[in-house]
Design a protein around this motif. Structure first.
Motif, short mmCIF file in Angstrom:
data_model
loop_
_atom_site.label_atom_id
_atom_site.label_comp_id
_atom_site.label_asym_id
_atom_site.label_seq_id
_atom_site.Cartn_x
_atom_site.Cartn_y
_atom_site.Cartn_z
N ALA A 1 0.60 -1.09 -0.01
CA ALA A 1 -0.04 0.18 0.01
C ALA A 1 0.94 1.24 -0.20
O ALA A 1 2.16 1.11 0.47
N GLY A 2 0.40 2.23 -0.64
CA GLY A 2 0.91 3.62 -0.63
C GLY A 2 0.97 4.44 0.78
O GLY A 2 0.26 3.79 1.65
N PRO A 3 1.67 5.44 0.95
CA PRO A 3 1.53 6.38 2.20
C PRO A 3 0.04 6.35 2.67
O PRO A 3 -0.93 6.65 1.77
N SER A 4 -0.15 6.22 4.07
CA SER A 4 -1.28 6.57 4.45
C SER A 4 -1.25 6.73 5.98
O SER A 4 -0.16 7.15 6.46
N ALA A 5 -2.41 7.28 6.70
CA ALA A 5 -2.14 7.44 8.08
C ALA A 5 -1.80 6.60 8.97
O ALA A 5 -0.88 7.09 9.79
N GLY A 6 -2.11 5.41 8.74
CA GLY A 6 -1.63 4.33 9.70
C GLY A 6 -0.01 4.03 9.48
O GLY A 6 0.67 3.61 10.16
N HIS A 7 0.32 3.93 7.92
CA HIS A 7 1.50 3.73 7.53
C HIS A 7 2.22 4.80 6.73
O HIS A 7 1.90 5.06 5.60
N PRO A 8 2.81 5.90 7.53
CA PRO A 8 3.36 7.00 6.78
C PRO A 8 4.22 6.89 5.71
O PRO A 8 4.11 7.57 4.57
N LEU A 9 4.78 5.72 5.38
CA LEU A 9 5.64 5.55 4.27
C LEU A 9 5.11 4.39 3.41
O LEU A 9 5.74 3.85 2.52
N GLY A 10 4.06 3.74 3.62
CA GLY A 10 3.35 2.78 2.91
C GLY A 10 4.01 1.46 3.60
O GLY A 10 4.35 1.56 4.80
N THR A 11 3.46 0.37 2.88
CA THR A 11 3.76 -0.97 3.41
C THR A 11 4.42 -1.76 2.16
O THR A 11 4.45 -1.27 1.09
N LEU B 1 4.82 -7.88 2.32
CA LEU B 1 3.99 -8.55 3.25
C LEU B 1 2.98 -7.79 4.32
O LEU B 1 2.62 -8.04 5.22
N GLY B 2 2.98 -6.31 3.80
CA GLY B 2 2.09 -5.51 4.44
C GLY B 2 2.78 -4.97 5.80
O GLY B 2 2.15 -4.42 6.81
N ARG B 3 4.15 -4.90 5.92
CA ARG B 3 4.94 -4.41 6.90
C ARG B 3 4.94 -3.15 6.69
O ARG B 3 5.26 -2.80 5.58
N ASP B 4 4.99 -2.19 7.95
CA ASP B 4 5.28 -1.01 8.08
C ASP B 4 6.71 -0.56 7.48
O ASP B 4 7.78 -0.68 8.33
N LEU B 5 6.82 0.31 6.23
CA LEU B 5 7.81 0.79 5.93
C LEU B 5 8.66 1.66 6.83
O LEU B 5 9.84 1.48 6.88
#
Lengths: 283, 315
Positions: free
Chosen positions: A61-71, A74-78
């Motif tokens: 996923a691209g940047p979002s509120a939960g993951h500021p740099l995306g994932t 494996l969906g891990r927070d970058l």
């Protein structure tokens, strides 16, 4: 200050600075940058999420509120992986530079102080310096199995040689100066002359060299991990992160981009500091 | 000069001997079992059959004492027999040799490109320290060093292979396959060469004899090249010597990313398969080239530098 008076005259005033001079403000700023980065790396791992927790709802996923740099895949927070990985990459490089610096400078200064014996030692150092570090990475990976330990062996085994050569040349240049003669005639022993008197004058240029070495060590550490010869997945490390994300280069370039930018910025800053420091010392 | 060369060459045998002991002993000391490695490569069994393992061990002469194994390997090595790979089972000499030829081509091209780009850039930047070109080059050299191969290579692939579609992304055999790898490999040496030439030339141009040359009406071009940049020749030679071995055996990332059958990738694969004969031969080859290049470059630098040449003659 000299800067404002210089501006009034339209050019730099002819101030003769002491040769080993004070550290100029820009170098202090550069050192400040490094300090901020280091604090960031020590403190942030405590604040961000778990770097290994997979979130299968949002893969690549691209940047979002939960993951500021995306994932990542494996969906891990970058962001979490970037910070934790950076701690490993920078920590290993810093440690390697400190160890090789201490070893190399000792060898180089001692060789410069011992004449013919030192020349023979430096002959071998020159030879070792020509061997590519990556080769040691390969051999160490066979011998120890790839991992942080083999990585550390690779970036310390022969990486002290550039320090030794630099320290040797700098010490040779200082050896015959008056202050050394003065110290010797006042009864100072060789260790005291080297560590106390000569050391004071060769350390600033060596510190500049250490910045450059830090950058190249960082690139080696991440490069070997990129090749799978260093830190192993799932552990976060910048080079390993680039390697893991390479398959998704076209669909989710941010997975590769995040660690790549981190490597380039860190190495670039270190090089820039080193150059500033070097020029400040040469003036 | 011959005396100097011979004196310097004295260092080579002990270093190579030490390197041969290291590459032979290190993996074995920490428990890499060549027989197990062979079995793992040739059969898919997780737990090898003890009888087969014993047979392989005897076949490869691995049941002899370690010192005897080493001496036998060294003896064969000196006769030019490198044995066969455990995994590929091809003659190691042929495998490593052809890989080294590929890497050698890349090395020569990358060094040539680096010199063509780096030396003039450094010399022109030195004409005006602190000027626009100098500052631009300063940033460029930092970028050239700080951007690692594993970042630069995918970037170039994205632009030239995927975006513009003018060059192949991976492969080997066609001249077009050379372009991107050589560009990536040349970036670092070019940056260092530019930095070095700039520093040395700027130092020379500030000296009084250059002022005299200008005063007597020598053109800017002649001043820059004949008096300025020329003095950087020795250090550029030394730099090239440092890079020969680094590019020959150390271009692992580039060779892996671009799929080039060079020495770096061969070694990388051998390491993953624990194919010890290939690792040993490849590593020793790179070390030998590194050591010899170092010696040759130093002698060359002495021959090129009139001051050192005089000192050498006076010995």
């Amino acid at each position: 200050m000299s800067v404002s008076s210089g501006a009034a005259h339209g050019r730099r005033p002819p101030v003769t600075r002491p040769r080993t001079g004070r550290t100029p403000p820009r170098a202090v700023a550069a050192a400040g940058v490094v300090l901020v980065v280091l604090t960031f790396l020590v403190i942030c791992p405590l604040l961000v999420a778990d770097p290994d927790r997979a979130d299968f709802a949002g893969l690549l996923a691209g940047p979002s509120a939960g993951h500021p740099l995306g994932t990542d895949q494996l969906g891990r927070d970058l962001l979490a992986r970037l910070v934790h990985g950076g701690r490993l990459t920078i920590g290993l490089s810093l440690f390697a530079v400190l160890v090789t610096g201490a070893a190399g400078v000792s060898v180089g200064m001692a060789a410069a102080a011992t004449g013919a014996f030192g020349r023979v030692v430096m002959r071998f150092v020159d030879v070792l310096a020509a061997i590519p570090v990556v080769l040691f990475g390969l051999v160490a990976a066979v011998a120890l199995g790839p991992g942080a330990a083999s990585l550390l062996v690779a970036v310390t085994a022969i990486a002290w040689t550039p320090f030794a050569r630099q320290a040797y040349l700098l010490t040779l240049a200082e050896r015959d100066r008056e202050y050394v003669t003065a110290a010797v005639s006042l009864g100072a022993g060789p260790v005291r002359v080297l560590a106390g008197h000569v050391g004071r004058n060769v350390l600033p240029p060596l510190a500049a060299h250490a910045c450059v070495r830090f950058a190249s060590t960082l690139l080696t550490v991440s490069g070997l991990s990129f090749l799978g010869l260093g830190v192993q997945p799932p552990t976060a490390e910048w080079g390993a992160m680039v390697a893991e994300g390479r398959e998704y280069l076209f669909t989710a370039p941010h997975v590769v981009l995040v660690p790549s930018v981190a490597v380039v910025l860190t190495a670039g800053t270190a090089l820039w500091c080193g150059r500033r420091w070097e020029r400040a010392g040469a003036r | 000069m011959t005396a100097l060369l011979l004196r310097r060459l004295l260092v080579v045998p002990p270093v190579l001997l030490a390197a041969s002991v290291l590459v032979f002993a290190l993996p074995r000391m920490v428990g890499v079992d060549p027989a197990r490695a062979v079995l793992r490569a040739r059969t898919a069994e997780a737990v090898p059959d003890p009888a087969t393992e014993a047979r392989v061990r005897a076949e490869l002469g691995l049941d002899a004492p370690a010192v005897e194994q080493y001496l036998r390997w060294l003896g064969a090595l000196l006769r030019g027999d490198l044995g066969h790979g455990y995994v590929s089972q091809n003659p190691v000499a042929a495998e490593v040799g052809s890989a080294a030829a590929v890497s050698g081509l890349l090395t020569v091209l990358a060094l040539a490109l680096a010199a063509v780009l780096g030396v003039p850039a450094g010399a022109y930047a030195a004409r005006r320290p602190g000027g626009r070109l100098d500052r631009f080059l300063g940033a460029g050299t930092i970028a050239g060093v700080a951007v690692p191969e594993f970042v630069l290579a995918p970037c170039l692939v994205l632009v030239f292979a995927v975006g513009l579609g003018v060059l192949p992304a991976v492969g080997w055999g066609d001249p077009a396959h050379l372009v991107l790898p050589v560009l990536v490999l040349a970036a670092y040496p070019a940056a260092l060469a530019a930095q070095l030439v700039r520093a040395e030339t700027a130092g020379v141009l500030a000296r009084p004899h250059v002022l005299l040359a200008r005063a007597k009406g020598l053109g800017e071009h002649a001043v820059l090249w004949r008096h300025g940049a020329r003095l950087a020749t020795t250090s550029v030679t030394a730099l090239a010597g440092m890079f020969v071995s680094g590019l020959l055996g150390g271009a692992v990332v580039v060779e892996v990313v671009f799929g080039i059958p060079g020495l770096g990738r061969t070694l990388h694969r051998a390491v993953e398969a624990q194919d010890l004969p290939v690792v040993q031969a490849g590593t020793l080859l790179v070390v030998a080239v590194a050591v010899l290049a170092g010696v040759l470059v130093e002698v060359l630098a002495t021959a090129l530098d009139p001051v050192q040449r005089g000192a050498e003659r006076a010995r």
